[in-house]
Enzyme design. Structure first.
Site, PDB file in Angstrom:
ATOM      1  N   GLN A 385     -23.476 -44.731 -21.985  1.00 36.04           N
ATOM      2  CA  GLN A 385     -24.657 -44.595 -21.396  1.00 36.04           C
ATOM      3  C   GLN A 385     -25.124 -46.078 -21.154  1.00 36.04           C
ATOM      4  O   GLN A 385     -24.905 -46.812 -21.943  1.00 36.04           O
ATOM      5  CB  GLN A 385     -25.333 -43.584 -22.034  1.00 36.04           C
ATOM      6  CG  GLN A 385     -25.790 -43.863 -23.398  1.00 36.04           C
ATOM      7  CD  GLN A 385     -26.459 -42.910 -24.419  1.00 36.04           C
ATOM      8  OE1 GLN A 385     -25.887 -41.842 -24.121  1.00 36.04           O
ATOM      9  NE2 GLN A 385     -27.244 -43.021 -25.231  1.00 36.04           N
ATOM     10  N   ASP A 455     -20.904 -40.948 -29.850  1.00 30.39           N
ATOM     11  CA  ASP A 455     -22.276 -40.196 -29.370  1.00 30.39           C
ATOM     12  C   ASP A 455     -22.236 -39.117 -28.149  1.00 30.39           C
ATOM     13  O   ASP A 455     -21.689 -39.767 -27.193  1.00 30.39           O
ATOM     14  CB  ASP A 455     -23.275 -41.273 -28.913  1.00 30.39           C
ATOM     15  CG  ASP A 455     -24.562 -40.605 -28.798  1.00 30.39           C
ATOM     16  OD1 ASP A 455     -25.119 -40.410 -29.688  1.00 30.39           O
ATOM     17  OD2 ASP A 455     -25.018 -40.771 -27.557  1.00 30.39           O
ATOM     18  N   GLU A 484     -19.549 -36.846 -32.448  1.00 27.99           N
ATOM     19  CA  GLU A 484     -20.937 -36.233 -32.742  1.00 27.99           C
ATOM     20  C   GLU A 484     -21.399 -35.367 -31.832  1.00 27.99           C
ATOM     21  O   GLU A 484     -21.887 -35.704 -30.634  1.00 27.99           O
ATOM     22  CB  GLU A 484     -22.055 -37.634 -32.615  1.00 27.99           C
ATOM     23  CG  GLU A 484     -23.331 -37.186 -32.881  1.00 27.99           C
ATOM     24  CD  GLU A 484     -24.409 -37.100 -32.008  1.00 27.99           C
ATOM     25  OE1 GLU A 484     -25.785 -36.914 -32.145  1.00 27.99           O
ATOM     26  OE2 GLU A 484     -23.836 -37.454 -30.675  1.00 27.99           O
TER      27      GLU A 484
END
Length: 726
Positions: A385, A455, A484
């Protein structure tokens, strides 16, 4: 009257059979009442000339039985082979030295005996040693075995079914003698058995070959009584179980196993923000000095001293300035606020750059080296991101989603909004995105990073992860990926299937005894493809039981996480009993995601206000006891209080057993009475043994039923090692 030995032979032979037959083969030999079959042992023996070596087995059909060529399929059905992940589309998981259970259903026509074995083929194409499978419950036709890869890489395995002429002969002769048949009736059986054993002796190791040959000669010796002729042959079940004469060998299609290094299954993680280590803040919590890789090295060594072997760092890249968040996720940041590390990218660079306040690339490499010297690996966060000012936003606007008003879409998880983060759109230029992310990951691999905590992988295409993990492991098979993903079960399991080495779990929210038992058993059932990592807390998650349970609850959850799962982890501050949350949430007040949080680790431990000594002991117990290195060996035992959980783990190679009784109540004394599964502990039901508490040093004499008292203000758990009486 005949020979006295022959008169008593049936009963004597029944005793001989009972004492020589291996327990594991009793099920295979226990059939329904035998009827005459078309395949007598000798007829089968003469008809099949297929050699038993692996190369001939792989050829596909035995001489005289061209099943495949005739379009009749395999000689014996082999079905429901496990482990098989989506029909072999993805490899099952193992680590070096792990016992991987294999099972299959296989059966045959008639009443002749058969056997199964599993073949393990290494990354180099070489087949491992013969591994015979054990029969399951009568009538199920299911066979069980195991394989044990011993090197990192892609392995395959196959199940083989075969006709076992020795067991067929053994079964037939035993029943005939028990029915009172004498020498005249058994003449053909003796001759056929002798020929069969002469052939079987060729495949038996030299040190045992004389025993088999001697039994063959005894069968052919007409000058000795029937009992003496037959007994040696009937006593060969142990030898010919390990080294059978196999006929009509049929092999299943191969299935893949990916074998990782052991840290993929057994690891202890610790998460800390290097920017907080060595940092100085003023009375308002505003930064005066920013921590660096160099100032974080002492903390790295302290974490290693607590027994953790993986140190996970949140993103270490430049942090965006556009829409930067302030303390406690406020929308407006002051000029001195450091922002969230997950808002990746700024004018200084993106995912392949280091935040200048942390140091240089050389400083990072020195940090990795310092970890290696201390005995810990550095894991990096892979968060795909971008901050609004990440270089990709201007260089590759097609990698993002544009809203109707022309703005770029930021991340949202209603009611949460992340205005400082732009998600990637993998449907726009997927080839370009894939190439760039692979480049970034391999860049960090080149700096010595072999572990990535990913993530929110559930917000990216699953197929992308399958591709990326395969590509990275093709370059370096030692690289591991932790998912995760606190999301839907199907997605979490799917990420495990396509290649993630470990996964976060729902452990954080499983608090009742029945929930923990049920959940761990669910994870064991998925152990072929999904490896759990239990975390009692993260920067995002401060569960209610830690907010209100007091210091004993921190002990309880550490015991559960570290001993139920081979891999566990915790976020910094856990050892200082940090438990204050933002009102109405599971998030820490003054969250370190948005501000620096320097702590007095050494002073708190010196004053007895730290859980570090307890964590140090737990991790030492984990390392010293091989039983705690595995997941599949977990067994739950009966205890008559739902406020207590009792479980054990046992490693058969080392005869190491750990037995744990832990209270789930952090406020009250709890009593309970155990009903232990004694065979699971390696004992008979009546035996007694010694347990030693590895936390307190106390020892007790235990058996199946034991009274337990746990006081959370003293110790909320017994962590026992189990020892036989001397």
């Amino acid at each position: 009257m005949g020979n006295p030995a022959e008169q008593h032979a049936p009963e004597a032979l029944k005793t001989e059979i009972a004492t020589t037959k291996p327990t594991d083969t009793e099920v295979a030999l226990a059939t329904e009442d035998t009827v005459e079959t078309a395949e007598s042992p000798a007829a089968s023996f003469r008809a099949s000339t297929r050699p038993a070596d692996a190369a001939a087995d792989a050829a596909g059909s035995a001489a005289g039985w061209p099943w495949d060529e005739l379009g009749l399929g395999q000689r014996f059905p082999i079905e429901q082979v496990t482990p098989s992940i989506e029909g072999g589309r993805f490899p099952a998981k193992a680590v070096v030295g792990e016992r991987v259970p294999v099972s299959a259903v296989s059966y045959r026509e008639g009443h002749a005996m058969m056997g199964c074995n599993v073949v393990l083929i290494g990354p180099d194409g070489q087949e491992g040693p013969f591994a015979r499978m054990r029969p399951g419950a009568p009538g199920t036709d299911r066979w069980f075995g195991e394989v044990r890869p011993d090197a990192v890489g892609r392995w395959t395995f196959a199940v083989e079914a075969f006709s076992d002429p020795y067991l067929t002969w053994h079964d037939a002769v035993s029943k005939k003698i028990a029915a009172g048949q004498g020498l005249e009736d058994l003449a053909n059986d003796l001759a056929e058995g002798s020929a069969l054993l002469h052939e079987a002796a060729k495949g038996v190791p030299e040190q045992e070959r004389d025993r088999v040959t001697g039994a063959a000669l005894a069968l052919a010796d007409a000058g000795i009584p029937l009992f003496a002729r037959v007994s040696p042959a009937l006593g060969l079940t142990d030898v010919l179980w390990r080294h059978p004469l196999r006929q009509h060998v049929t092999r299943s299609e191969p299935l893949p196993i990916w074998c990782d290094r052991q840290r993929a299954l057994f690891s202890a993680w610790y998460e800390f923000f290097p920017r907080s280590e060595g940092a100085v803040v003023d009375e308002r919590g505003k930064p005066v000095t920013h921590g660096t890789f160099r100032t974080a090295v002492p903390r790295l060594r302290q974490v290693a001293d607590m027994g953790f072997d993986v140190v996970y760092l949140p993103p270490i890249h430049p942090i965006g300035r556009v829409n930067r968040k302030g303390p406690n996720n406020t929308l407006v940041a002051g000029p001195e606020d450091v922002g969230s590390p997950w808002a990746i990218g700024a004018a200084e660079g993106g995912h392949d750059a280091i935040h200048p306040d942390l140091g240089t690339l050389d400083d990072f490499r020195a940090f990795v080296d310092a970890g290696r010297e201390a005995g810990v690996e550095i894991a990096l966060d892979l968060a795909l991101q971008c901050a609004p000012d990440h270089p990709w936003v201007t260089e590759h606007p097609e990698w993002f989603t544009t809203r109707a008003d022309g703005t770029v879409a930021y991340a949202e998880n209603p009611p949460k909004k992340y205005q400082d983060i732009y998600p990637l759109n993998f449907d726009n230029d997927p080839e370009g995105i894939r190439a760039e992310i692979l480049r970034v990951v391999l860049h960090w691999v080149a700096q010595g990073v072999k572990i990535f905590r990913v993530d929110n992988p559930h917000t990216k295409p699953v197929g992308f992860w399958h591709w990326l993990i395969d590509e990275v492991k093709a370059v370096d098979p030692d690289v591991l990926f932790l998912a995760e993903a606190f999301t839907k079960p199907a997605m979490m399991h799917g990420l495990g299937k396509i290649g993630f080495s470990q996964s976060y779990t729902y452990f954080t929210w499983r608090v009742q005894a029945w929930e923990l038992r049920e959940y761990v058993q669910e994870l064991i059932a998925a152990a072929d493809y999904m490896r759990p990592n239990f975390w009692p807390n993260t920067p995002d998650i401060l569960p209610e039981h830690l907010q209100h349970g007091g210091p004993p609850m921190f002990k309880i959850r550490a015991v559960l996480a570290s001993l139920l799962s081979p891999s566990w982890g915790m976020y910094a501050g856990y050892e200082l009993f940090e438990h204050v949350a933002r009102a109405g949430s599971e998030e820490y007040l003054d969250n370190e995601k948005y501000q620096l949080r320097p702590r007095d680790w050494i002073g708190k431990e010196h004053d007895g206000e730290s859980l570090a000594p307890y964590l140090r002991r737990l991790n030492a117990v984990r390392k010293a006891n091989p039983a705690l290195h595995w997941l599949r060996d977990t067994v739950f035992h009966g205890i008559d209080s739902e406020q207590l959980l009792c479980f054990s783990k046992r490693d058969p190679d080392s005869d190491n057993t750990v037995l744990v009784v832990v209270s789930l109540d952090s406020h009250n004394v709890q009593w309970g009475n155990t009903t232990l599964d004694m065979p699971a502990l390696g004992f008979d039901w009546h035996e007694r043994f010694t347990v030693q508490d590895e936390i307190t040093g106390a020892t007790f004499d235990w058996g199946q039923h034991n009274a337990v008292r746990l006081d959370p203000l003293y110790e909320p758990a017994h962590v026992f090692t189990v020892h036989r009486h001397r």
